[in-house]
Scaffold this active site. Structure first.
Site, PDB file in Angstrom:
ATOM      1  N   GLY A  60      -8.629  -0.938 -42.502  1.00 46.30           N
ATOM      2  CA  GLY A  60      -7.475  -1.156 -43.306  1.00 46.30           C
ATOM      3  C   GLY A  60      -6.991   0.175 -43.890  1.00 46.30           C
TER       4      GLY A  60
ATOM      5  N   LYS B 182      -4.515   6.153 -45.170  1.00 45.47           N
ATOM      6  CA  LYS B 182      -3.629   5.774 -46.068  1.00 45.47           C
ATOM      7  C   LYS B 182      -4.624   4.440 -46.882  1.00 45.47           C
ATOM      8  CE  LYS B 182      -1.962   1.586 -45.178  1.00 45.47           C
ATOM      9  NZ  LYS B 182      -3.203   0.725 -44.858  1.00 45.47           N
TER      10      LYS B 182
ATOM     11  N   ASP C 200       3.234   0.349 -39.886  1.00 49.75           N
ATOM     12  CA  ASP C 200       2.849   1.388 -40.892  1.00 49.75           C
ATOM     13  C   ASP C 200       2.810   2.702 -40.190  1.00 49.75           C
ATOM     14  OD1 ASP C 200       0.466   0.925 -39.346  1.00 49.75           O
ATOM     15  OD2 ASP C 200      -0.569   0.388 -41.021  1.00 49.75           O
TER      16      ASP C 200
ATOM     17  N   GLY D 147      -6.187   4.094 -39.609  1.00 50.75           N
ATOM     18  CA  GLY D 147      -6.646   5.208 -38.672  1.00 50.75           C
ATOM     19  C   GLY D 147      -6.026   5.215 -37.321  1.00 50.75           C
ATOM     20  N   GLY D 148      -5.885   4.016 -36.690  1.00 48.94           N
ATOM     21  CA  GLY D 148      -5.251   3.910 -35.318  1.00 48.94           C
ATOM     22  C   GLY D 148      -3.594   4.187 -35.546  1.00 48.94           C
TER      23      GLY D 148
HETATM   24  O1  C5P Z   1       2.669  -3.925 -36.967  1.00 50.64           O
HETATM   25  P1  C5P Z   1       1.113  -3.997 -36.678  1.00 50.64           P
HETATM   26  O2  C5P Z   1       1.005  -4.077 -35.150  1.00 50.64           O
HETATM   27  O3  C5P Z   1       0.597  -3.002 -37.491  1.00 50.64           O
HETATM   28  O4  C5P Z   1       0.733  -5.175 -37.274  1.00 50.64           O
HETATM   29  C1  C5P Z   1      -0.564  -5.973 -36.934  1.00 50.64           C
HETATM   30  C2  C5P Z   1      -0.381  -7.457 -37.136  1.00 50.64           C
HETATM   31  O5  C5P Z   1      -0.435  -7.600 -38.520  1.00 50.64           O
HETATM   32  C3  C5P Z   1       0.953  -8.177 -36.619  1.00 50.64           C
HETATM   33  O6  C5P Z   1       0.643  -8.605 -35.418  1.00 50.64           O
HETATM   34  C4  C5P Z   1       0.921  -9.410 -37.722  1.00 50.64           C
HETATM   35  O7  C5P Z   1       0.132 -10.435 -37.256  1.00 50.64           O
HETATM   36  C5  C5P Z   1       0.431  -8.819 -38.786  1.00 50.64           C
HETATM   37  N1  C5P Z   1       1.602  -8.149 -39.711  1.00 50.64           N
HETATM   38  C6  C5P Z   1       2.358  -9.081 -40.292  1.00 50.64           C
HETATM   39  N2  C5P Z   1       3.473  -8.721 -41.126  1.00 50.64           N
HETATM   40  C7  C5P Z   1       3.664  -7.505 -41.341  1.00 50.64           C
HETATM   41  C8  C5P Z   1       2.818  -6.316 -40.662  1.00 50.64           C
HETATM   42  C9  C5P Z   1       1.850  -6.783 -40.210  1.00 50.64           C
HETATM   43  O8  C5P Z   1       1.936 -10.524 -40.194  1.00 50.64           O
HETATM   44  N3  C5P Z   1       4.627  -6.940 -42.163  1.00 50.64           N
END
Ligand code: C5P
Length: 317
Positions: A103, A11, A141, A106-107
């Site tokens: 960004g 994405k 996401d 992918g994961g």
């Molecule tokens: O949710 P995910 O593990 O993909 O998020 C990775 C990191 O990005 C989180 O640990 C956080 O530090 C930051 N993040 C955030 N606010 C969000 C999404 C992600 O601060 N809405």
């Protein structure tokens, strides 16, 4: 042994606005997300053992418990122990096409494919909201990666509202192979630098969210006015990533000088993308940027917008 082969698309963010802090420690966001036809192939194969095993040739992808795809399988096992008992573990083969730490989710998309694939393999019969809830527990996401297309994402990024499909746009993606940006670092740095202007009161937050729902990019997408959409491209995380990574800034500036519809860093970067209205144009821009920067570490991909998330791979079953 049964198996499912799935396509897990990447994405890009057409819009990313950081609104404030959330009580759960995450950021309150407003994003427009778009699936593209650059995707990994993820095969989930029942293995008759009590284990999940990840197989991936990419040197930067871990094949252990730290892989989000593994954690997706573990999450289903914990939530549906009877199904695990009945069907057992699985081998998960990831054919990586999406650049890593780029960004481009992918994961997250791989983890989404594991949820969808195991759900089918174990005949769980989950509803979309149930699957969405599990996906939210794994990453912000991942719900979007399951449904894909074009969507407005709010909350942590996991509250989705589908938007009309944007068709006919092509994207050139460029990333320095040796450069990766940690999403957690990007958000943390943003908080350090801009936290004082965060919206904190919940009525203010609600008003801000409302503004986004009727904001210019959502309106432009509703009208399928692609030229207007490209005028609204925006990513708050550029404010912290571009100053820290001059190479990425230069890449962004180089795209800006080309005849593209618009350009932006995707998510927490460091991938920069540019939009065009044809594949030929995208090829021309790629050649131009490659010639200007002349860096062998710089990789390019060309993809088009798609209106799907996780899908069964065609012709395999
Ligand atoms: O949710 P995910 O593990 O993909 O998020 C990775 C990191 O990005 C989180 O640990 C956080 O530090 C930051 N993040 C955030 N606010 C969000 C999404 C992600 O601060 N809405």
């Amino acid at each position: 042994m049964r198996s499912y082969s799935l396509i897990a698309p990447a994405k890009i963010n057409l819009y990313l606005e950081i609104i404030g802090d959330r009580p759960d420690g995450y950021h309150e966001l407003s994003m427009v997300l778009q699936s593209i036809d650059l995707g990994d192939r993820v095969e989930i194969r029942a293995n008759g053992t009590e284990d999940f095993r990840i197989h991936c040739q990419h040197p930067e992808v871990p094949c252990d418990r730290t892989n989000l795809a593994y954690r997706a399988a573990e999450l289903l096992k914990t939530n549906y122990p009877e199904a695990f008992e009945q069907y057992g573990g699985a081998d998960i083969f990831i054919d990586k096409q999406i650049p890593v730490a780029a960004g481009l989710a992918g994961g997250s998309s791989n983890a989404a494919a594991v949820l969808v694939g195991l759900e089918m393999l174990w005949d769980l019969g989950l509803t979309q909201p149930e699957l969405h809830d599990l996906a939210s527990q794994l990453g912000s996401d991942i719900p979007f990666c399951i449904t894909g297309g074009t969507a407005l994402a709010t909350g942590r990024g996991n509250e989705l509202e589908p938007l009309p499909d944007l068709e006919g746009l092509y994207v050139i993606l460029a990333k320095y192979r040796s450069l990766g940006v940690s999403t957690a670092w990007a958000y943390q740095t943003y908080r350090q630098q801009f936290g004082s202007s965060y919206v904190r009161e919940s009525p203010d937050l609600a008003a801000r969210q409302k503004r986004v729902h009727s904001g210019p990019i959502v309106k432009a997408i509703a009208l399928r006015d692609e030229m207007k959409v490209v005028e609204c491209l925006h990513n708050d995380l550029e404010k912290v990533v571009l100053p820290e990574y001059p190479q990425v800034l230069k890449l962004r500036q180089t795209f800006e000088q080309c005849d593209v519809l618009g350009t932006l860093m995707s998510g927490s970067g460091p991938t920069v993308f540019a939009l065009t209205d044809s594949r030929e144009k995208a090829e021309q821009i790629r050649a131009q940027v490659q010639n200007t920067l002349g860096n062998p570490d710089l990789n390019f991909w060309i993809a088009k917008f798609i209106n799907t998330g996780i899908q069964l791979a065609p012709g395999v079953h």
